[in-house]
Scaffold this active site. Sequence first.
Site, mmCIF file in Angstrom:
data_model
loop_
_atom_site.group_PDB
_atom_site.id
_atom_site.type_symbol
_atom_site.label_atom_id
_atom_site.label_comp_id
_atom_site.label_asym_id
_atom_site.label_seq_id
_atom_site.Cartn_x
_atom_site.Cartn_y
_atom_site.Cartn_z
ATOM 1 N N PRO A 179 -5.794 14.115 4.069
ATOM 2 C CA PRO A 179 -5.366 13.067 4.998
ATOM 3 C C PRO A 179 -4.189 12.277 4.429
ATOM 4 O O PRO A 179 -4.118 12.070 3.216
ATOM 5 C CB PRO A 179 -6.613 12.180 5.114
ATOM 6 C CG PRO A 179 -7.324 12.358 3.812
ATOM 7 C CD PRO A 179 -7.010 13.761 3.318
ATOM 8 N N GLY A 180 -3.296 11.865 5.298
ATOM 9 C CA GLY A 180 -2.202 10.994 4.876
ATOM 10 C C GLY A 180 -0.865 11.391 5.461
ATOM 11 O O GLY A 180 -0.650 12.551 5.806
ATOM 12 N N ASP A 198 0.852 2.555 3.751
ATOM 13 C CA ASP A 198 -0.056 3.628 3.320
ATOM 14 C C ASP A 198 0.722 4.943 3.192
ATOM 15 O O ASP A 198 0.235 6.007 3.580
ATOM 16 C CB ASP A 198 -1.255 3.777 4.258
ATOM 17 C CG ASP A 198 -2.332 4.679 3.672
ATOM 18 O OD1 ASP A 198 -2.232 5.037 2.476
ATOM 19 O OD2 ASP A 198 -3.267 5.027 4.404
ATOM 20 N N HIS A 200 0.839 -1.218 0.000
ATOM 21 C CA HIS A 200 0.000 0.000 0.000
ATOM 22 C C HIS A 200 0.864 1.253 0.000
ATOM 23 O O HIS A 200 1.240 1.772 1.047
ATOM 24 C CB HIS A 200 -0.926 -0.034 1.230
ATOM 25 C CG HIS A 200 -2.016 0.995 1.221
ATOM 26 N ND1 HIS A 200 -3.255 0.771 1.790
ATOM 27 C CD2 HIS A 200 -2.075 2.255 0.720
ATOM 28 C CE1 HIS A 200 -4.019 1.839 1.640
ATOM 29 N NE2 HIS A 200 -3.321 2.763 1.005
HETATM 30 N N1 LIG Z 1 -4.511 7.333 3.889
HETATM 31 C C1 LIG Z 1 -4.775 8.588 3.621
HETATM 32 O O1 LIG Z 1 -5.045 9.351 4.547
HETATM 33 N N2 LIG Z 1 -4.734 9.062 2.375
HETATM 34 C C2 LIG Z 1 -4.504 8.311 1.167
HETATM 35 C C3 LIG Z 1 -5.688 7.572 0.705
HETATM 36 C C4 LIG Z 1 -6.044 6.380 1.522
HETATM 37 O O2 LIG Z 1 -5.208 5.483 1.771
HETATM 38 O O3 LIG Z 1 -7.192 6.267 1.945
HETATM 39 C C5 LIG Z 1 -4.016 9.255 0.103
HETATM 40 O O4 LIG Z 1 -4.025 8.926 -1.078
HETATM 41 O O5 LIG Z 1 -3.550 10.350 0.472
HETATM 42 ZN ZN LIG Z 2 -7.257 4.112 2.131
#
Ligand SMILES: NC(=O)N[C@@H](CC(=O)O)C(=O)O
Ligand SMILES: [Zn+2]
Length: 420
Positions: A316-317, A298, A51
């Site tokens: 987000p991320g 992620d 991921h």
């Molecule tokens: N994890 C996140 O907060 N963001 C991810 C998308 C995702 O994994 O849901 C992104 O692409 O920025």
């Molecule tokens: Zn996700």
Amino acid sequence: MTSYLLRGVSVVGAAPTDLLIRDGLISTEEGPAEVIDAAGLVALPGLVDLHTHLREPGREDAETVETGSRAAALGGYTAVFAMANTSPVADTAGVVEQVWRLGREAGLVDVQPIGAVTVGLAGKQLAELGAMATSAAGVRIFSDDGHCVADPRLMRRALEYVKAFDGIIAQHAEEPRLTEGAQMHEGEVSTRLGLTGWPAVAEEAIIARDVLLAEHVGSRLHVCHVSTAGSVEVLRQAKARGVRVTAEVTPHHLLLTDELAASYDPVYKVNPPLRTQSDVLALREALIEGVIDIVATDHAPHAVEDKECEWAYARPGMVGLETALPIVLSILGEQWDLIAERMSRAPARIAGLDGHGTDLAAGAPANLTLVDPSARRVVDPAELASRSRNTPYAGTTLPGRIVATFLRGEPTVLDGKAVK
Ligand SMILES: NC(=O)N[C@@H](CC(=O)O)C(=O)O
Ligand SMILES: [Zn+2]
């Protein structure tokens, strides 16, 4: 091609030994080789991330296939799976082939594109799954990650479609009707801060539905970034019944909690949101037990303007490739066999990725990483190879330094530095 002799290295599960890398393979053939003093270092099979967001095509200002590949190699990875939420979306053979080709050109890790489940991630109509599967990229995993495949009929169709070639649907489990306007985990902290909550049940309800769908169809489901104790219980029951489901947890959900949102620092904004300490503990236990199969980063790089703004407007991320192994090491301690299983062997097995996650025995492809467990490092965002800086660990001291990474016998990282 240079040969390498890793002198005195600890191979997972075995006594210190010399490990010879020749012609891209772990070898026993004597002959000239460059000697690396590896006393005190641990050799793991190269890590595999199911991921990763590489942002190319479309947001090359946040990350490219090349910069993300370099971050991955520095983190000890030899293969990463690139999520489909690019611009354009990776929902055609053309786009997945482009990402795959860029990965080959960068040559730092094996980049395996994930295809979108639905056209444009819009959740309305199935993408060309077959064309992506038979393309040069050979896609086996499909995901609308960033979005949930919320329509149960489409989810069923997708599971049915990939069954023919033993493909996988990787679900971002979020019932969208339960998370409208959500800013953080729904609980005591969100109430105190007056922020709209993202309830645990929005994740758990989709996982419960999807394991039933996967069971009904007899197909393979993978659950992305599991974040709640309740999700663990749903997965535990499904696995006990023999449902073909696998699951991942991120390093940040194993470590950080929703209390951090009280800082209003958007670096802590992530989807799914950081949960409570009891969720964190349940996730750790599930990872150790195997109810959760793997750690996936992620890795979600974002440009400064998308992150350094008001909480409500921030994307987000978090970035994660360069800190994943140190975080996991800080949580699990030196349980090297477990770490190798959850970060290399199991992800390679789930994805059916040949040549990765294999034991470091003679004849195996030399995909491996060398870790110095005694070293400590203070995370400095400025030093990250990722093009983005959104790490929640700035200034944190973490154990373990990735000293070297080899991809098919070629070093991608030496002495803690990227080779190219
Ligand atoms: N994890 C996140 O907060 N963001 C991810 C998308 C995702 O994994 O849901 C992104 O692409 O920025
Ligand atoms: Zn996700």
